[in-house]
Write a protein that holds these residues in place. Structure first.
Motif, PDB file in Angstrom:
ATOM      1  N   CYS A 123     -29.458  26.042   8.695  1.00  0.00           N
ATOM      2  CA  CYS A 123     -28.879  27.259   9.274  1.00  0.00           C
ATOM      3  C   CYS A 123     -28.288  28.062   8.125  1.00  0.00           C
ATOM      4  O   CYS A 123     -27.672  27.489   7.211  1.00  0.00           O
ATOM      5  CB  CYS A 123     -27.787  26.880  10.266  1.00  0.00           C
ATOM      6  SG  CYS A 123     -26.787  28.282  10.788  1.00  0.00           S
ATOM      7  N   HIS A 159     -24.494  27.295   8.678  1.00  0.00           N
ATOM      8  CA  HIS A 159     -24.004  25.912   8.777  1.00  0.00           C
ATOM      9  C   HIS A 159     -24.743  24.899   7.912  1.00  0.00           C
ATOM     10  O   HIS A 159     -24.455  23.708   7.978  1.00  0.00           O
ATOM     11  CB  HIS A 159     -24.032  25.465  10.239  1.00  0.00           C
ATOM     12  CG  HIS A 159     -23.102  26.256  11.092  1.00  0.00           C
ATOM     13  ND1 HIS A 159     -23.497  27.333  11.840  1.00  0.00           N
ATOM     14  CD2 HIS A 159     -21.763  26.150  11.257  1.00  0.00           C
ATOM     15  CE1 HIS A 159     -22.456  27.854  12.455  1.00  0.00           C
ATOM     16  NE2 HIS A 159     -21.382  27.154  12.112  1.00  0.00           N
ATOM     17  N   CYS A 199     -29.696  27.029  15.935  1.00  0.00           N
ATOM     18  CA  CYS A 199     -28.606  26.192  15.390  1.00  0.00           C
ATOM     19  C   CYS A 199     -27.758  25.637  16.536  1.00  0.00           C
ATOM     20  O   CYS A 199     -27.372  26.382  17.429  1.00  0.00           O
ATOM     21  CB  CYS A 199     -27.745  27.037  14.451  1.00  0.00           C
ATOM     22  SG  CYS A 199     -26.286  26.165  13.862  1.00  0.00           S
ATOM     23  N   CYS A 239     -24.125  27.747  15.956  1.00  0.00           N
ATOM     24  CA  CYS A 239     -23.988  29.206  16.136  1.00  0.00           C
ATOM     25  C   CYS A 239     -25.138  29.811  16.933  1.00  0.00           C
ATOM     26  O   CYS A 239     -25.140  31.005  17.211  1.00  0.00           O
ATOM     27  CB  CYS A 239     -23.867  29.895  14.776  1.00  0.00           C
ATOM     28  SG  CYS A 239     -25.394  29.774  13.805  1.00  0.00           S
TER      29      CYS A 239
HETATM   30 ZN   LIG Z   1     -25.468  27.779  12.507  1.00  0.00          ZN
END
Ligand SMILES: [Zn+2]
Ligand SMILES: NC(=O)c1ccc[n+]([C@@H]2O[C@H](COP(=O)([O-])OP(=O)(O)OC[C@H]3O[C@@H](n4cnc5c(N)ncnc54)[C@H](O)[C@@H]3O)[C@@H](O)[C@H]2O)c1
Length: 381
Positions: A137, A140, A162, A165
């Protein structure tokens, strides 16, 4: 003592038979245990490529009376016998668990409770144990999303999102330590086989390795089994004048590895100890979309039939999964050699002259999936 004799279960099948040839060529004494499963061996007899220097025993890996003496008589067991289809496993649950999980349990029961000389066990695992591949991601970093929700598929939103998010994520090569996640019965049985063999191996100090095969392709892959082997299924379609059916938008990333590279890796697992007690990805390390493979097959075959891109999918399919083969390289010195162009050219040359021909049963397999409600339903557009 070095290994001189090897039992290969499922040795009449596609991967097993190539390994048998390689082992015979290296002067191993090889015994095959195979029940000639009708879905794979339509003739009901030993295949034309059976190796005259190997010993063939027709029997079932769930039958202790036949399995036990063969295990006791060998120094290595390569356990490949299995029911092999993701889709079919979702409606033949009992058969898949029985052949794959219980067959392996019986092997381990024999290893634990008899006096034997087995120094190596290799059990066929699969890309399926990962579920989805590894992703990154933008916010992330590394993430491991689970299977896409049906609602997302219904909206034809194919790319993974993800888990944190919810933004779209990018596929990255999957290392062996990615969190495992199974989303079909076949993959669960592969996971059980792998876990059980590695556990008993460690506990009783019997070196064990679990190759996780990615998409293996090459000669002898059944051209008439509509349940397993996407490249062979498409080739069979093209040879019968029909379009290869590509699910979703065809952008699914996979790792297609030549049978010859797979066999090289298996021999290394047998002869070297670097990967003992580990699962190991067996892939080419190259990433390709499935649509590219479908188109390449058509081009190499000289066919003008374009792939049919369904823009629909199967509920249990993953989006992307490609192999990080660092472990195989570092622990075994594995170095894949066959390019996609070379490998698929060879596959097609073989298919043109295959004694068993290519009978296309794909429509029947698709009907079964439809009847079981395993295809994604879309709202009318
Ligand atoms: Zn994410
Ligand atoms: N081909 C791939 O891309 C791939 C990918 C991941 C994992 N695998 C695994 O690799 C192994 C070999 O796969 P393959 O592609 O060569 O399949 P295959 O179907 O060609 O070979 C399997 C063999 O096992 C035999 N068999 C089935 N049930 C049996 C039983 N109950 N007792 C004895 N023999 C039995 C069949 O007759 C067949 O000859 C399997 O364990 C499969 O799960 C294959």
């Amino acid at each position: 003592m070095s290994i001189r004799n090897v039992l290969v279960t499922g040795g009449a099948g596609y991967i097993g038979s190539h390994l048998v040839d390689a082992l015979v060529a290296r002067d191993y004494a090889v015994t095959v245990l195979d029940n000639l499963e009708p879905q794979v061996h339509r003739s009901g007899t030993w295949p034309s490529y059976a190796n005259p220097k190997a010993t063939y025993v027709r029997g079932d890996v769930r039958d202790r009376a036949v399995f036990e003496p063969l295990v006791i008589a060998n120094q290595a067991v390569v356990h490949f016998a299995a029911a092999v289809s993701v889709g079919q496993s979702m409606y033949q649950v009992d058969r898949y668990v029985d052949v794959n999980t219980r067959g392996t349990a019986l092997l381990l029961d024999i290893l634990v409770n008899t006096k034997h000389a087995v120094e190596k066990v290799i059990v066929a695992s699969s890309i399926g144990v990962y579920g989805e591949g590894a992703y990154a991601c933008a916010v992330h970093g590394p993430v491991a999303p689970i299977i896409r929700p049906e609602q997302q598929l219904a909206e034809r939103d194919w790319e993974q999102r993800c888990p944190h998010c919810h933004q779209h994520v990018t596929s990255v090569p999957t290392p062996e330590d990615k969190a495992l996640y199974r989303d079909n019965i076949y993959s669960m049985t592969k996971y059980h086989q792998e876990e059980m063999v590695l556990l008993i191996g460690k506990t009783y100090s019997i070196p064990a390795v679990a190759p996780r095969f990615f998409n293996v392709y090459g000669p002898r892959q059944s051209l008439s089994n509509p349940y397993a082997g996407v490249a062979a299924i498409w080739l069979s379609r093209l040879m019968n004048g029909k379009a290869p059916v590509v699910f979703e938008d065809g952008g699914q990333l996979r790792d297609f590895v030549s049978i010859h590279d797979v066999v090289d890796c298996l021999v290394l697992m047998l002869e070297r100890s670097g990967a003992d007690y580990l699962p190991v990805n067996v892939g080419s390390g190259e990433t390709v979309t499935i649509l590219d493979i479908a188109r390449m097959l058509g081009r190499l075959l000289g066919s003008s039939i374009a792939p049919e891109i369904t823009q629909t999918g199967r509920k249990f399919d993953i989006r992307h999964n490609t192999a990080d083969i660092t472990r195989a390289r570092e622990t075994l010195g594995f170095a894949p050699k066959v390019t996609l162009e070379q490998g698929f050219t060879e596959l097609i040359e073989w298919a043109r002259t295959s004694p068993d021909g290519a009978v296309d049963f794909f429509d029947r397999a698709l009907d079964e999936l439809r009847a079981k409600g395993l295809l994604v339903q879309h709202a009318p557009r």
